[in-house]
Every structure is written in structure tokens, then in C-alpha cells.
Motif scaffolding. Structure first.
Motif, PDB file in Angstrom:
ATOM      1  N   LYS A 137      -3.813  -1.917  24.079  1.00  0.00           N
ATOM      2  CA  LYS A 137      -3.239  -0.571  24.132  1.00  0.00           C
ATOM      3  C   LYS A 137      -4.144   0.379  24.885  1.00  0.00           C
ATOM      4  CE  LYS A 137       0.765   0.327  22.168  1.00  0.00           C
ATOM      5  NZ  LYS A 137       1.104   0.275  20.761  1.00  0.00           N
ATOM      6  N   MET A 177       0.573   2.852  17.263  1.00  0.00           N
ATOM      7  CA  MET A 177      -0.169   2.091  16.261  1.00  0.00           C
ATOM      8  C   MET A 177      -1.350   2.885  15.749  1.00  0.00           C
ATOM      9  SD  MET A 177       0.702  -0.805  15.265  1.00  0.00           S
ATOM     10  CE  MET A 177       0.170  -1.465  13.720  1.00  0.00           C
ATOM     11  N   LYS A 178      -2.051   3.516  16.700  1.00  0.00           N
ATOM     12  CA  LYS A 178      -3.249   4.257  16.319  1.00  0.00           C
ATOM     13  C   LYS A 178      -2.871   5.459  15.468  1.00  0.00           C
ATOM     14  CE  LYS A 178      -7.235   5.514  18.962  1.00  0.00           C
ATOM     15  NZ  LYS A 178      -7.523   5.980  20.323  1.00  0.00           N
ATOM     16  N   ILE A 198       1.003   3.871  -3.083  1.00  0.00           N
ATOM     17  CA  ILE A 198       0.495   5.234  -2.888  1.00  0.00           C
ATOM     18  C   ILE A 198       1.618   6.251  -3.071  1.00  0.00           C
ATOM     19  CG2 ILE A 198      -0.425   6.848  -1.185  1.00  0.00           C
ATOM     20  CD1 ILE A 198      -2.105   4.586  -0.083  1.00  0.00           C
ATOM     21  N   PHE A 220      -0.287   5.789  13.749  1.00  0.00           N
ATOM     22  CA  PHE A 220       0.156   5.312  12.447  1.00  0.00           C
ATOM     23  C   PHE A 220      -1.036   5.040  11.524  1.00  0.00           C
ATOM     24  CE2 PHE A 220       0.909   1.693   9.675  1.00  0.00           C
ATOM     25  CZ  PHE A 220       1.833   2.285   8.834  1.00  0.00           C
ATOM     26  N   VAL A 239      -3.134   9.457   4.289  1.00  0.00           N
ATOM     27  CA  VAL A 239      -2.384   9.332   3.037  1.00  0.00           C
ATOM     28  C   VAL A 239      -3.250   8.681   1.964  1.00  0.00           C
ATOM     29  CG1 VAL A 239      -0.412   8.220   1.938  1.00  0.00           C
ATOM     30  CG2 VAL A 239      -0.162   9.255   4.186  1.00  0.00           C
ATOM     31  N   MET A 240      -3.990   7.651   2.397  1.00  0.00           N
ATOM     32  CA  MET A 240      -4.851   6.939   1.448  1.00  0.00           C
ATOM     33  C   MET A 240      -5.890   7.867   0.847  1.00  0.00           C
ATOM     34  SD  MET A 240      -5.710   3.255   3.001  1.00  0.00           S
ATOM     35  CE  MET A 240      -5.560   1.859   1.942  1.00  0.00           C
ATOM     36  N   THR A 243       0.829  -1.206   0.000  1.00  0.00           N
ATOM     37  CA  THR A 243       0.000   0.000   0.000  1.00  0.00           C
ATOM     38  C   THR A 243       0.863   1.255   0.000  1.00  0.00           C
ATOM     39  OG1 THR A 243      -1.491  -1.263   1.412  1.00  0.00           O
ATOM     40  CG2 THR A 243      -1.971   1.069   1.153  1.00  0.00           C
ATOM     41  N   VAL A 244       1.821   1.294   0.924  1.00  0.00           N
ATOM     42  CA  VAL A 244       2.638   2.499   1.060  1.00  0.00           C
ATOM     43  C   VAL A 244       3.423   2.758  -0.226  1.00  0.00           C
ATOM     44  CG1 VAL A 244       4.635   3.473   2.259  1.00  0.00           C
ATOM     45  CG2 VAL A 244       2.816   2.382   3.559  1.00  0.00           C
ATOM     46  N   PHE A 282      -5.185  -3.624  19.713  1.00  0.00           N
ATOM     47  CA  PHE A 282      -5.744  -2.282  19.906  1.00  0.00           C
ATOM     48  C   PHE A 282      -6.352  -2.154  21.299  1.00  0.00           C
ATOM     49  CE2 PHE A 282      -5.836  -2.390  15.244  1.00  0.00           C
ATOM     50  CZ  PHE A 282      -5.157  -1.225  15.012  1.00  0.00           C
ATOM     51  N   LEU A 309      -1.847   6.719   8.002  1.00  0.00           N
ATOM     52  CA  LEU A 309      -2.011   5.874   6.819  1.00  0.00           C
ATOM     53  C   LEU A 309      -3.329   6.180   6.113  1.00  0.00           C
ATOM     54  CD1 LEU A 309      -0.557   3.492   5.365  1.00  0.00           C
ATOM     55  CD2 LEU A 309      -2.175   2.012   6.522  1.00  0.00           C
ATOM     56  N   VAL A 349       1.401   9.133  -5.844  1.00  0.00           N
ATOM     57  CA  VAL A 349       1.312  10.531  -5.418  1.00  0.00           C
ATOM     58  C   VAL A 349       2.522  11.304  -5.928  1.00  0.00           C
ATOM     59  CG1 VAL A 349       1.365  12.050  -3.414  1.00  0.00           C
ATOM     60  CG2 VAL A 349      -0.116  10.049  -3.407  1.00  0.00           C
TER      61      VAL A 349
END
Lengths: 352, 397
Positions: free
Chosen positions: A344, B1-2, A285, B4, B11-12, A281-282, A341, B8, A289
């Protein structure tokens, strides 16, 4: 209710696969509905790249052995699928020296792609067992040498690949839907293998080969299984790619393409499926871009000089930056998981 | 993480919106009073040495056109995007240029890299033209009835030297060395041999060499061992190894003329051969940077120097210039920018270009370019123009 509950339970358990699959489908539907034709093309190619990257990841990520060879299996899949599905008349014109039996072959595209993957897997099964016995650094070099062998065969075997000349006229088949379904299939395959007992054994051998062997794991056999599966996936990806690009020559399966593929794996993090998806993906993109920025700057003529090559420059810097600050890749060998998640969040709460 | 994940997704979103925006804003321009010619030429990567000069030529041509009133009374805008020597990117670039309202596409000078651009142009119903793709695959048969290449095919390139050697110089026997590393060199030898044997010449031996091998002693030994020495040697290879091959042969006393194709048209070859070995070498190419070959060259060179601040340094500038001029002329003749009409004008007319007079066959016979090649001789490592040659007969692709 129980079905919903059960599927929710399943989704929670396999949250990694779900978290990767759902956004892919959502973005795919959005792009198909609202995207320009360019965007559809970009997303289709993103899905095809993802197939290749996952093919590499299944071996490289689980076994920890850097593989230069997989782009060669992509080529095998592409040629096999192309030869099987291209109309005989086109082959007779485009590939003057081809074996008559190959010229006469024609099967529908989908089985051709599947067979392409199987051919790649068979070749991998035949040649790779001794390689899996080699220790890591030697193994990497052997794989690299094998890529060169593949390339030489592809450029010299006039009767099959048309030598260094372009093989063209492959029927167009890969739409966004086809590529997306292929990519989802690859995610499921990669995930299934990772979680399977064989996958666990391969990963154990990655982390400590000798300890794994001491617990009774046949390291060579485990790696071999991963290698053959990943060759199958790379071959399938090659077939889908061939029906996207419709004409190609052996140079499409060599160094520069290999580096693009590896950069996607490395930037995201080779150790995990999520890493492969995020890396692809990175890179996609960033490339798109930057390309737009580059073209806009050049065509607006605001600068007295042109900035062709900006994309490559920034990509190189990105790669170096990732290697300096996150040598394990952006997400560093971990998988995206719902529980992570949540964990965290709890931590944050307790800190407060 | 969040954090990030947030970055992301941002950017998308940007990536999704950006191409959409540019394509929307672009389509308005098409209806305005400019004609957009899009180039998907590769400015970076392996294809750049051919495509980069071609773009400069195209830019110069657009300036010249605009000074003289543009096309059909409209100004011309050249929109260049880098194809990056990657077939997928080239295809995407062409798609985007079409979305932005391009009336014609100039495709990279190679079938592998140029093909995707031409296919996009074809599906959008506009003309695609490659300045310098010499593969006979670059035809309407493989790409569609609106697609052309400005270059002579390898068939012509092989035939011109075969006819020159046999008819003009009376050389009957040849020793052929083919670099089997890429398609270009392999097919060039094939067409040369086909025409040479058809004329009645004899190929003593077809030898091979692989680019990067760095050693021609085997080939040399085989030549030395021949009972009857060939009248000349045809080497189909390219730099850097081409210079090495010619030097080694000359150093070892093989003094027959050496003949080849447009890959010889490379300043690094002249330099590497030097005055000692840079003689008795003949080749055909696309054009020649002199007034003798092209009346009007000095004006071209002056305009080029005014724009880019240096003299024209590569012959590949000319095909880029010619490509834009051909499209412009065809549009003027057709009276419209509509693809089918422009393609018809290209099929039916002869174009007087810097790279020689050019006629295309109709779509049914593949848009085969019938074009003159420039014959060149190296004398003391200086290329000397010998004349334009149109072969009597071109071998079938």
C-alpha cells in the motif's frame, strides 16, 4: 545473530499469526497489570469467545459452509469437561440421577478440558462424514437440525447432563492467563490448518467445488478434516468456558448463543482468521462500551425514561450496516499481512 | 486499511479507559453518605418478564425508604444495570456494581442467570438476594453463606398444593402432567408428588408433555381410558401451552379440578381460558394484588401509580419491593452494611413482607426460605385469593 535473523524471517513469513498474537499478549499483560477486576473479566471472556469463534472459523471460513452446529460442540466440551473434573460429592448432590460411574470420575481440570475437546472431536468424526457430502444449502440445514438434536439430548439425558436443570459446581480454573494461552493456541492451530495442504484443499473447494474436485481434491475428505478439527477446537473452548462460568444448563448452547457466535464471525469476516479476531474484538468492545453508556445514562437519571435495550439496538444496526456495506465482513476474507501494508505504501508513493 | 487500524486502536483505547474511569469515580461514593444497592436484574431478553417488574418494585421501595430517612440515617441509591439475560454479563454487571461500592446486590430471579451475580457478591463479602428464584439450588450451599432468595423454593410450592388438595379438599387421587421442557416444571411436579404420596395420596399416572408440542390428545386419551377417574389433575406447565392444555381437557369433558404452581399466575392464562373454562383451577403463588391478601396494598398501589402512572400489573413487582425492604431492615437490625452482619440479621429474623411472612434457615442448612404461599382459585377467569398457607412439611430438595 542468525537466530534472530531467522526468527525475523519467520515472523515476516507468518506475519498474520504474529500480528494477531503479539497485540493479544500485550493487551493481556496490560489488562492484568493495570485493569480493574471488571476489565480482567471482560478480557478473559473475550479470549474464551475468541476460542469459540476460531473454532467456528476453521470450518466455516475455510469450507464456506455456514455452521450452526458448533455451539453444540461447545456444549459437549463444556459438559464433558465439567463432568470429568467436578468433585463426586458435588455431582452426587447436584445431579441426582447421574450414572454412578460418571459420579465417581474425577481428574484434574486441564486434562478434563483436553478430553472434553477430544470427546467433541470424536462425536464430530462419527456423525459428520455423511453431512460433508451434502451440497451447501442442504448441508447448512442439516447442521442446524443436528444442533436441535444435540439440544434435545442435552435437555433430556438426565443421567449425564442433569436434563434442563443447571449443572453446577464446576471448579473455577479459567483465569485471564489460561484463556489467553487457549486463545493463542487456537490462533496457531487455525493458522497452521489454513496454511497446511489440507487447508488449501478445503479453501479450493470453497471457491469452486467442481474445479477442486476436477484437480483431484477429495472435497468430502478435506471438509471432513476441517470439521473434525473445528469441533475439537470448539470442544476445548467449551471446556475453558465451563471452568469460567462454573454453572450452566443446556440453554447456554442453543439459538441465542449461536447467533452471538455467528455475529462475531460474520462482522469480522468469516473468510479469514484475522476476520474472526477482529469480529470478536469489535463485538466485545461495542457490547461493553454500549453497556457502560446505557448504564451511565440510566443511573444519571438525565432522561425521563430508561434506555434499557440500547446495546441490542445498536448491535443490530451495526450488524445490518456491516451486511449492507461489507457483506464479506469488516476485513472481507483477507488476512492481515505485513507485505500488504508495505505494498500500500509503495502505491501511495508512486501516486505522488 | 491504515485508517481502519487507526480507528480500531482508538476504539480499543476508549474501551480500555472507560470502564476504568467509571469504577474509579464510583468507589468514592461508597464512603459518602449514601448506601448503594446494586441490581443486576435483566431488563432485556428471556428473563425480562420476571426481572423488569422486580426492578420497578425495587425503585419504588428505594423512594419509600428515602422518604422515611433511608437506611441507618443514610440515603439509599439504587444503581441498576442490565444483566441482559446472559450469565456472563450478569457476572460482569455484579462485579462492576461491587467495584462501584454496592453494599448489597439484587440478583436476577433464576439460578442460571442470578447465580453469577450472587457468586460475585459472595466473593466480595456482601449480601446477594434474588427476588424470585424458586430453585432449591438458590441456597447458601451452592452459592455461599451470604446469599439468599426471597422466593419460596419449588419444594414449598409443590407441598402447599399437595397439602391443600389432600387435607382441605380430601382429594386422594391425582393424574400428573409434567412439562419436561424446563427445570422449573419438572422439579415442581417432583416435589408435589413427593409430598402428596407422603400424605397418603395416590398418583394414578405421571404423564409428560413438552412445551411447544401444541397437542394434548395423547394425554387426553390416556385420561379417558383410565378405569378410575382421578380426583384432580396436576398440570405443571406454563404459558402459552398451559391454556391450551386446560382448554382441551375441559372441552373434552374432563371436568376435574386442575391444580398447579405460580406459572398459572399469568393474566394471559385467565384471558385464554375465559369465563367458560376459567373455573375450578387452583394454584399457589407468591402474592396477591389485593388488600385482603396484604393490608397496606392500597397504599402500595397508590405509591406505585404515582411513580409509574399505571396500576401494578404483575405480581413480580412485589418481590422486587420486598427484596429492597428486607435488605434495609436487615441493615437496620445489624446496624451496619457489612455483609456477614447483614446476613446474620437475615438468618435470625422474621420479615413481614407483601409476599408473605418469611424466615430463612441458617447457612448450614442452605438458607431455606420458610415462607407462606398465597392459594388462589380461578372463578369465572377471575383469580380469587383463598389465603396464605405455610406447609406443614417441606420435601427435601
Amino acid at each position: 545473530m542468525s537466530i534472530i535473523q531467522r526468527s525475523l524471517e519467520w515472523a515476516r513469513k507468518h506475519s498474520t499469526a504474529v500480528q494477531l498474537i503479539v497485540p493479544l499478549i500485550l493487551v493481556g499483560v496490560l489488562v492484568q497489570m493495570f485493569g480493574s477486576s471488571l476489565l480482567v473479566n471482560v478480557y478473559t471472556f473475550f479470549c474464551v469467545s475468541l476460542m469459540m469463534v476460531l473454532g467456528v472459523q476453521v470450518f466455516m471460513g475455510n469450507s464456506g459452509i455456514l455452521s450452526f452446529l458448533h455451539v453444540g460442540f461447545v456444549g459437549v466440551g463444556a459438559y464433558a469437561s465439567g463432568i470429568l473434573s467436578t468433585p463426586p460429592a458435588v455431582k452426587a448432590m447436584g445431579v441426582p440421577n447421574m450414572f454412578q460411574t460418571l459420579v465417581d470420575l474425577q481428574i484434574p481440570v486441564l486434562p478434563a478440558i483436553l478430553l472434553g475437546g477430544i470427546v467433541a472431536a470424536i462425536i464430530a468424526a462419527v456423525i459428520s462424514y455423511p453431512m460433508m457430502r451434502l451440497s451447501d444449502a442442504v448441508g447448512v440445514i442439516t447442521l442446524f437440525a443436528t444442533l436441535i438434536v444435540f439440544h434435545v439430548i442435552m435437555t433430556q439425558w438426565d443421567n449425564v447432563t442433569n436434563g434442563p436443570r443447571t449443572f453446577f459446581g464446576v471448579p473455577e480454573y479459567t483465569t485471564l492467563t489460561v484463556a489467553l494461552v487457549g486463545a493463542l493456541l487456537m490462533i496457531v492451530l487455525a493458522y497452521w490448518f489454513r496454511e497446511s495442504s489440507m487447508g488449501l484443499r478445503v479453501r479450493a473447494s470453497r471457491d469452486d467445488r467442481h474445479a477442486a474436485a476436477a484437480t483431484g481434491i477429495n472435497v468430502v475428505r478435506a471438509r471432513y478434516a476441517a470439521f473434525v478439527l473445528s469441533a475439537l477446537m470448539a470442544g476445548l473452548a467449551g471446556g475453558v468456558w465451563a471452568h469460567f462460568i462454573t454453572s450452566f444448563s443446556p440453554k447456554a448452547f442453543y439459538m441465542s448463543e449461536m447467533f452471538v457466535l455467528l455475529s462475531m464471525v460474520v462482522i469480522g469476516g468469516a473468510g479469514s482468521i484475522s476476520g474472526a479476531v477482529i469480529g470478536t474484538t469489535v463485538v466485545t468492545i461495542a457490547r461493553e462500551v454500549l453497556r457502560q453508556v446505557e448504564a451511565s445514562i440510566n443511573n444519571a437519571h438525565v432522561l425521563s425514561f430508561e434506555v434499557f435495550g440500547l446495546t441490542e439496538l445498536v448491535m443490530a444496526i451495526l450488524m445490518v450496516a456491516v451486511l449492507i456495506w461489507r457483506p464479506q465482513g469488516i476485513i472481507g476474507g483477507q488476512e492481515l499481512k505485513l507485505s500488504r501494508f508495505k505494498f500500500k505504501k509503495k502505491e501511495e508513493v508512486s501516486n505522488v | 486499511m491504515k485508517r481502519f487500524a487507526a480507528v480500531l486502536s482508538l476504539v480499543m483505547v476508549v474501551a480500555l479507559v472507560l470502564p476504568g474511569c467509571s469504577s474509579n469515580s464510583g468507589s468514592d461514593a461508597a464512603e459518602g453518605d449514601t448506601i448503594i444497592i446494586g441490581t443486576a436484574l435483566c431488563q432485556t431478553g428471556i428473563q425480562a418478564p420476571l426481572d423488569e417488574p422486580a426492578l420497578r418494585g425495587a425503585q419504588l421501595a428505594v423512594d419509600v425508604l428515602n422518604e422515611n430517612g433511608g437506611i441507618l440515617g443514610k440515603q439509599v441509591e439504587l444503581r441498576a444495570m442490565d444483566g441482559k439475560s446472559d450469565p456472563v454479563t450478569v457476572g460482569n454487571v455484579a462485579k462492576q456494581l461491587v467495584d462501584e461500592g454496592a453494599a448489597a446486590i439484587i440478583a436476577p430471579s433464576d439460578f442460571d442467570f442470578g447465580g453469577p451475580a450472587s457468586r460475585e457478591a459472595q466473593s466480595a463479602g456482601i449480601v446477594g438476594l434474588s427476588p424470585c428464584a424458586s430453585s432449591p439450588l438458590y441456597s447458601s450451599t451452592a452459592l455461599g453463606d451470604l446469599q439468599f432468595t426471597l422466593s419460596m423454593w419449588n419444594t414449598t410450592m409443590g407441598a402447599v398444593t399437595a397439602e391443600y388438595a389432600y387435607n382441605e379438599r380430601g382429594w386422594d387421587t391425582v393424574y400428573v402432567i409434567t412439562d419436561d421442557f424446563i427445570d422449573y416444571t419438572k422439579s415442581l411436579s417432583r416435589y408435589f408428588i413427593a409430598r402428596f404420596e407422603e400424605l397418603g395420596g395416590e398418583v394414578i399416572f405421571e404423564d409428560t408433555y413438552t412445551q411447544g408440542q401444541g397437542d394434548v390428545s395423547a394425554q387426553l386419551a390416556r385420561i379417558k381410558a383410565l378405569d378410575e377417574q382421578p380426583d384432580f389433575i396436576y398440570i405443571s406447565s406454563y404459558q402459552p401451552d398451559l391454556a391450551l392444555m386446560i382448554r382441551t381437557l375441559r372441552e373434552s369433558g374432563v371436568n376435574q379440578p386442575v391444580v398447579g404452581g405460580d406459572a398459572y399466575d399469568d393474566p394471559s392464562l385467565f384471558e385464554a381460558l375465559g369465563t367458560q373454562y376459567g373455573n375450578d383451577v387452583y394454584y399457589d403463588t407468591h402474592g396477591f394484588l389485593s388488600d385482603e391478601a396484604n393490608p397496606g396494598y392500597s397504599d402500595f398501589a397508590a405509591a406505585y401509580e404515582a411513580k409509574f402512572g399505571s396500576e401494578p400489573d404483575a405480581v413480580w413487582i412485589m418481590p422486587g419491593y420486598d427484596a429492597v425492604m428486607t435488605i434495609a431492615q436487615a441493615m437496620e437490625i445489624a446496624g451496619t452494611t457489612e455483609g456477614a452482619a447483614v446476613a446474620k440479621a437475615m438468618e435470625e429474623n422474621t420479615f413481614e413482607l407483601f409476599t408473605g411472612a418469611l424466615e430463612w434457615s441458617d447457612a448450614a442448612s442452605g438458607h431455606e426460605p420458610n415462607k407462606a404461599a398465597a392459594m388462589v382459585e380461578l372463578i369465572d377467569a377471575q383469580p380469587q385469593f383463598m389465603g396464605w398457607v405455610i406447609p406443614e412439611k417441606i420435601p427435601a430438595p
